[in-house]
Structures are given as C-alpha cells and as structure tokens.
Motif scaffolding. Sequence first.
Motif, PDB file in Angstrom:
ATOM      1  N   UNK A  29      44.518  38.800  36.499  1.00 19.09           N
ATOM      2  CA  UNK A  29      44.498  40.074  35.778  1.00 19.09           C
ATOM      3  C   UNK A  29      43.509  41.050  36.413  1.00 19.09           C
ATOM      4  N   UNK A  30      42.362  40.522  36.863  1.00 24.86           N
ATOM      5  CA  UNK A  30      41.366  41.391  37.491  1.00 24.86           C
ATOM      6  C   UNK A  30      41.927  42.013  38.776  1.00 24.86           C
ATOM      7  N   UNK A  31      42.667  41.211  39.560  1.00 20.00           N
ATOM      8  CA  UNK A  31      43.283  41.757  40.773  1.00 20.00           C
ATOM      9  C   UNK A  31      44.335  42.813  40.442  1.00 20.00           C
ATOM     10  N   UNK A  32      45.069  42.615  39.363  1.00 19.87           N
ATOM     11  CA  UNK A  32      46.104  43.584  38.974  1.00 19.87           C
ATOM     12  C   UNK A  32      45.504  44.913  38.547  1.00 19.87           C
ATOM     13  N   UNK A  33      44.244  44.910  38.107  1.00 22.70           N
ATOM     14  CA  UNK A  33      43.632  46.131  37.588  1.00 22.70           C
ATOM     15  C   UNK A  33      42.633  46.769  38.537  1.00 22.70           C
ATOM     16  N   UNK A  34      42.131  45.997  39.531  1.00 23.94           N
ATOM     17  CA  UNK A  34      41.078  46.532  40.410  1.00 23.94           C
ATOM     18  C   UNK A  34      41.475  46.580  41.868  1.00 23.94           C
ATOM     19  N   UNK A  35      42.643  46.057  42.235  1.00 25.24           N
ATOM     20  CA  UNK A  35      43.068  46.100  43.638  1.00 25.24           C
ATOM     21  C   UNK A  35      43.389  47.536  44.042  1.00 25.24           C
ATOM     22  N   UNK A  68      50.236  44.633  41.641  1.00 23.79           N
ATOM     23  CA  UNK A  68      51.510  44.047  41.288  1.00 23.79           C
ATOM     24  C   UNK A  68      51.557  43.796  39.785  1.00 23.79           C
ATOM     25  N   UNK A  69      52.751  43.929  39.171  1.00 25.00           N
ATOM     26  CA  UNK A  69      52.848  43.626  37.734  1.00 25.00           C
ATOM     27  C   UNK A  69      52.585  42.142  37.469  1.00 25.00           C
ATOM     28  N   UNK A  70      51.967  41.883  36.342  1.00 25.48           N
ATOM     29  CA  UNK A  70      51.630  40.503  35.955  1.00 25.48           C
ATOM     30  C   UNK A  70      52.104  40.291  34.521  1.00 25.48           C
ATOM     31  N   UNK A  71      52.720  39.158  34.294  1.00 28.79           N
ATOM     32  CA  UNK A  71      53.114  38.747  32.938  1.00 28.79           C
ATOM     33  C   UNK A  71      52.569  37.332  32.722  1.00 28.79           C
ATOM     34  N   UNK A  72      51.723  37.171  31.720  1.00 29.66           N
ATOM     35  CA  UNK A  72      51.087  35.871  31.491  1.00 29.66           C
ATOM     36  C   UNK A  72      50.905  35.662  29.993  1.00 29.66           C
ATOM     37  N   UNK A  73      50.604  34.435  29.672  1.00 26.06           N
ATOM     38  CA  UNK A  73      50.378  34.075  28.267  1.00 26.06           C
ATOM     39  C   UNK A  73      48.992  33.437  28.156  1.00 26.06           C
ATOM     40  N   UNK A 114      50.558  37.408  24.648  1.00 20.60           N
ATOM     41  CA  UNK A 114      51.291  37.741  25.872  1.00 20.60           C
ATOM     42  C   UNK A 114      50.650  38.966  26.512  1.00 20.60           C
ATOM     43  N   UNK A 115      50.288  38.818  27.778  1.00 22.25           N
ATOM     44  CA  UNK A 115      49.640  39.885  28.519  1.00 22.25           C
ATOM     45  C   UNK A 115      50.619  40.397  29.584  1.00 22.25           C
ATOM     46  N   UNK A 116      50.822  41.704  29.627  1.00 22.01           N
ATOM     47  CA  UNK A 116      51.696  42.330  30.634  1.00 22.01           C
ATOM     48  C   UNK A 116      50.945  43.503  31.250  1.00 22.01           C
ATOM     49  N   UNK A 117      50.857  43.510  32.583  1.00 25.26           N
ATOM     50  CA  UNK A 117      50.251  44.639  33.295  1.00 25.26           C
ATOM     51  C   UNK A 117      51.345  45.323  34.113  1.00 25.26           C
ATOM     52  N   UNK A 118      51.281  46.642  34.176  1.00 25.53           N
ATOM     53  CA  UNK A 118      52.284  47.422  34.900  1.00 25.53           C
ATOM     54  C   UNK A 118      51.590  48.533  35.683  1.00 25.53           C
ATOM     55  N   UNK A 119      51.789  48.585  37.030  1.00 24.53           N
ATOM     56  CA  UNK A 119      51.200  49.684  37.809  1.00 24.53           C
ATOM     57  C   UNK A 119      51.824  51.015  37.400  1.00 24.53           C
ATOM     58  N   UNK A 120      50.970  52.019  37.240  1.00 21.88           N
ATOM     59  CA  UNK A 120      51.423  53.346  36.854  1.00 21.88           C
ATOM     60  C   UNK A 120      51.579  54.237  38.084  1.00 21.88           C
TER      61      UNK A 120
END
Length: 801
Positions: free
Chosen positions: A502-508, A514-519, A529-535
């Motif tokens: 998650x840290x890489x998805x938000x600070x890279x 890259x989008x991340x989907x995890x539980x 459920x955690x979902x990250x999406x690049x804007x």
Amino acid sequence: MATAVAVVALIPGPAQAATLGTSETAALALFLGAVFVAVATSIMLLRARARHVESQSAADAAIAELRRRLDVAETLAAGDAQTIVVWRAGVARPEIVGDLAGIPGAPAGGRLLAFGSWLEPEAAAGLETRLEALRRRGEPFRVMLRTLQSGHVEADGRPVGASVILRLRDVTGERLARAEIETRNSELLGALARFTALAETLTQPVWLRDEHGRLVYANEAYARAVEAKDGPAAVEQGAEFLDQNERAAARRANDAGAVFRKRTPAVFAGSRRIFDVVEAPSRNGSAAIATDVSELEDVRADLSRQMDAHRRTLDELATAVAIFSADGVLTFHNQAYARLWSLDPAFLDGEPSDPAILDKLRADRKLPEQADFRTWKLQLHEAYRAIEAREHWWHLPDGRTLRVVAAPNPKGGVTYLFDDVTERLALESRFNALSKVQRETIDHLQEAVAVFGSDGRLHLHNPAFEALWRLTPAQLANRPHAEDVLNACRARDPDAALWGKLRMAMTAMPDERQPVAARVERDGGGVIDVVTLPLPDGGTLATFTDVTARVHVERALRERAEAVEAAVRLKNDFTSHVSYELRSPLTNIIGFGQLLGDPRLGALSQKQREYVDHILSSSSALLAIINDILDLTTIDAGAMALELEPINVREAIDAAVEGVRDRLSEAGLGLEISCPPSVGIFVADGKRVRQVLFNLLANAIGFSKPGYAISVSAERTPDDIVFRVADKGSGIPPELVEKVFDRFESRTAGAHHRGVGLGLSIVRSFVELHGGRVSLESNIGEGTTVTCRFPLRSLETEAAE
C-alpha cells in the motif's frame, strides 16, 4: 634520179667489160663505187633536209597554237580578277601570276601568302591546312574564304603535272551571293552546333519537329525520358514524350502561329512527373522544351495544403479569430468570428476596416458600454504599434464575457482572438459548487475514503476514515505523509507485506503507481477491503470498506455450497452403487424367466405364459432404466470414453428401428425413413449413436397418435451429420420445452404416456459427449421434432489422433 641514170650509163656492159683489162676493171669499179656513195649521200642529205623543213613547219605551227592558247588564257585571266600561285617542282619560291588589285585587301608580292594578314583567322588556318594537303598528297580543294574587309575570295587548288596551282579569285555577282549563302550557312551550322551542344547538356527534354510534325531532333534528356538509347535512337523510333492530346493541342497552337505553353503531367523514365512545356513555331517546324516542375509543384501544393489546413484549423477553432493588415483592413476571419458577432458574410467578404467593424458592432449594441467610446477604441488600436500582445475583458450587454487578445503581427497589423469565457466562468462557479457537494457527499459516505497527492501527502479524507482506523484529527492535520498515515493504521494489523504494498501504491512515482486490491483482517476480527486507484493528476485514491458482515455471509454460503456438492456426490455414489447391486438379481430374474418360457423344460398354460412374458418385459424395461442410470452416472463422473469407428448412417438407423419394430406394430404406427446414399459414413461411437436413435424412436412411439407415421431422416452438411425424428403426437407445452431434457422429467404433464424421464436426457448426454448439440421444436396438437447434430471434423480429427 638523173644522177642515178648517169651512174648506170657509165657502167660498161658485158661486151665492154670483156674487152677491158684487169687493172682498168678495178679502177672502174672504184670509180663506180665512189660515184654510188656520193649519190647515196646526196639522196640522204636531200631527205634530211626535207624532214627538217617539215619539222620546222610543225614546230612553227605548234608555237603559233601555243601562242594562241596563251593569248586566250591571258585574255581569260585578264577578264577575271584572279591571282594564280604556282609551285613548280624543284623550285623553292612559288610564282605569282595575275592581278592582285581585284582581290580586296590582298597584299602584293610574296606577302600574298601571309594569309593571316588579309583573311579571317579561321579562313586562313583552313586554307593553310588544305594547301599542305595539296602539296603533300595532291588533294584538290575549292573553298570560299572571307577577308578581313568582309569580302569573299574563292580559293581553287589542284595539282597540274608536277606543279601545284592555287587560284585566288574575287567573288562577285551570283557567286558572291552563293558565297554569302555558304557563309550564312556556315554561321547557322555553327550556331546549330552550339545550340545542340548546349541542348545536350540540359537536364530538360528538348526536341525539334519538322513542318509535318515529325520528330527530327531529341537531346539526351529526351532520350532518358522516353527510355531510348540516345537522341538519334529516340528520333528513329519516333518515341513521343507528351501524350496524344497534348501534342495535338501544341500542333494547333503552332499552326495558328502561337506559342504553346502548358503545365502538364508526363512520364519521365517510367515515373509520372509535372512539366512546364513550351513549344514555339517556326517556318519549317517547331522547337520545344519541357522543364520539370514536380518539386516546385509539390512545394506549392504543400504550401497550399498547409495554408488550407491552417485556415481549416482556424475555422474549426471555437475561438473567434480576425486578422487585420497594417492599414487596418480585414484579411481573414474564421467561422467562429462570424458566429460570435452575427455579422453578414457579404459584409465581411467586402474586407471592411477595423474601425468600421467596431462602429457597426457598437451600433448593434454588441460591444461593452463605454462612456468615451472614441478613447476606448484608440486604446484598443494601440495594438497596431505595440510589441507584445495585450489582453482585454469585455462584458457584453447580452451577458456574455469575452477574453480578447490583440497580438501584433510581424509584418504589421493585428490578430484578434475572441474567447467566449462565459461558459468557463459558469463552469468554474459550478465546479466550486460541485466540489462542495462532493466534499459533503464524501464526508457522509459509509466507506472510508482518503486521497493522497502526487507528493504522497494526504489531501482529502472523510470522517469514516478517521472512525474506521480510530485516528484523531490531530494525527491527520497538516497533510501528513502517506507513510505516517499507514503506520498509524498498521498498528491495528501487523501484516507488514500488505502495508508495504500500500505504501508503494501511494508514494511511488506517479507513472509507476499501480492499483492495489487487498483485504485486511484486523486483530479484533473485522475484515476490511482496501482498494487503491491512481488518479489522473498523479495522486492516489484509497477506499477502505468494512466487509466483516459480508465475509461472514460468504463463508456461510460457501459452506452451504460445499454441503450441497457433497450431497450430490453422495447421491451419485448411492445411485451408482444401487444400480450395480440391482443388476445382478435382475439378470437372474431375466435368466430364470427365459428358462420358464422355454418349452423344453415343460409346457406352460396360457395364463402362465402371459405371466412369464410380463416378467421378461418388465425386467427388460427395468434393466434398460438401470443401464441408463449407470450411463448417466458414468458421464457425470467423466469416465465414459467413446469408441470411435466409421459408422454407416443407414445401417445405424436400421438397427435402431429393428429394436422398436414390435412397439410400432403394437401402437399402430407407421415409419418413414429418409436417408439418401450421399449421407454415407461418419466417425462416431456406433453403440451410442444407435442408443440415441433408439431412445428418440421410443420416445416418439410413446407420444404418437395411432394411425400416424413417425419419420426418421438423416442428411450430411459440410460440418455435421444431422438426424431428425418427428412424431405427430400431442406436442409439448411451451413452458415445458426447456425441461424435457432434464433427468427424471416426463415429457408432458397429464399425457397418457409417462416414463421414467431419462430418454431425452440420455440422448443429450451422448450427443454432447460427441461434441454435438440437440434441439427440439414442438407445437401443441401437431407433434414434436428432435434434431441431433454430430460434428464431422472434430470427431474425424479425434479418431485420427
């Protein structure tokens, strides 16, 4: 003659001689001899004198003739102004004879032979070369020479015996005209040679035509154009550079005395190019040259295309554009400009001036209201003398707002850009309102939402995010970094790998996110459920959804599905086990029934025989049901393998019909078979194909009306072997069509026939096992048609493997 007679008279006769003495005879003989000699000498002298006289007379006559001829030659020479130079053999100096005064510019004496002093250099050099050839090899010549005083001299050189004569004669009258013509001809030939030399070096095709339009000359470039060996070869072949229409047009123009000029395409060495062709007429034909302007035409076309594209681009712009020249005249405007001000196209096409347009717009109340319009207009027109562009904001009376940019042009003049920003300002206002609405919406969502910017810092979050992770407002104040926020959240879940992802998805880097989907399963038993999406702006949207209740429901449903699957397996195992256990006693029953019916074991009464027949028929029906159940069980388990072999379609149909022939008779039904010989053979499991046909026929017999016929047909298509079995029964209700292939489903509810409901299910299973498909068509009161399609290619390929 008298002397001879006298001598003869002195000679004594024979009588006299006889009387003379010896001495006297001798003396007489000597005398006579002397006399004879004297006489002979005299005769010879006389003859010599006569010959001398004759010779002298001939010489005198010859001298007279020579003198006459000399007089004639001198007369002729004197009558024609000429000079003769004679080179005699063995004499070093030539002899010059004649009047030199008749030759203009010719010097007297030996200076005559200094030809360069009175002849043109080219003529002098040519004469000396010819004289050298005459004196060495006796080659005669006759040429016309031009003097330095623009006169003409005829030089005639030829050998005469051992001598060489050069005759120089002044040319007058007709000969002068001829000399001038020859000189002119020589000049023209020289000019033509120079023109030809120049034409041969040109890269443009050049050609000449005679008065009949025939090609008489072509340069090397022309030969390359028509792919000929050289110019003469092109002329000999009559190879034409222009097409027939262009040649005809040029001929018409030349016949009219006009010069033909045209830009036309032509083929140059197999390549089509553009040429400027000029063909000029003359008295005896025409001359033409073609200049390749393909590159110029390409550049011009490209420039024209660019200008058109520029204009089309400006016309497609929503921004209004107007370009004025240095004197303030409108030179270009796009469609947006005309639409913006609703100006008449005819008015704009008339190239009005900038002040005239402003005055018209002011009169139509389309310009901002100004207390001092003159001063305002002067300030606007300062752009004509400015260096940098100036921006203005116009608030029009109709409520529109324009952003006006006045940009000076490099060559003078001004370009106005009118951008209607009314909608943009309205959009900004609506956007601000929408942002507030979105903020309120996000704040009232049940899902926790957090937005991290491209710098990795928290830009936006809702109260649900604080509540889910039990974070205080102080922890989220001052836009904390994503790493600090995730560390605070990680305290509720120790999964280091997940939080690192998650840290890489938000600070890279933005382009590497890259989008991340995890539980996340928290220690307290909750599931998130955690979902990250690049804007698009480089940030990252993270949503956290509490799915604890849903996960519990999913687990319950999964356990239920596993229980159902176990029950199905148990049912199949039970069915298979019971079916196998029933076959053994049923086989014994059938065997003992057949023994009871055997007459060899004893006679049975009529009633007993009926009982035995019922036992055998019932046992056979039960065995068929058990076999069907076992086949279905085997198919469900995936253990059934097809025994593929070549099958004769007609024989398969006949075998199936043979098994139901008694039933047909008992039911009072007919049978129609349609199987042309062209159907032939196909690859399949023969036993299963016959079983399919048997079940279809048995099903049709059970639901057909007495007195009708059941039809069986087979046909071959490029891809399939198609079997159709049709009956004339009661048909199937539409609501039951989808269920007839289900197991243990009777075909019609409430019909006079009711079976165990496995026939059509078996048919579909066996056909699909072959890779085919089954379809059914039925109409109430008209009957039912079942179609089975067995694929050809897939079965043949499988059999080959």
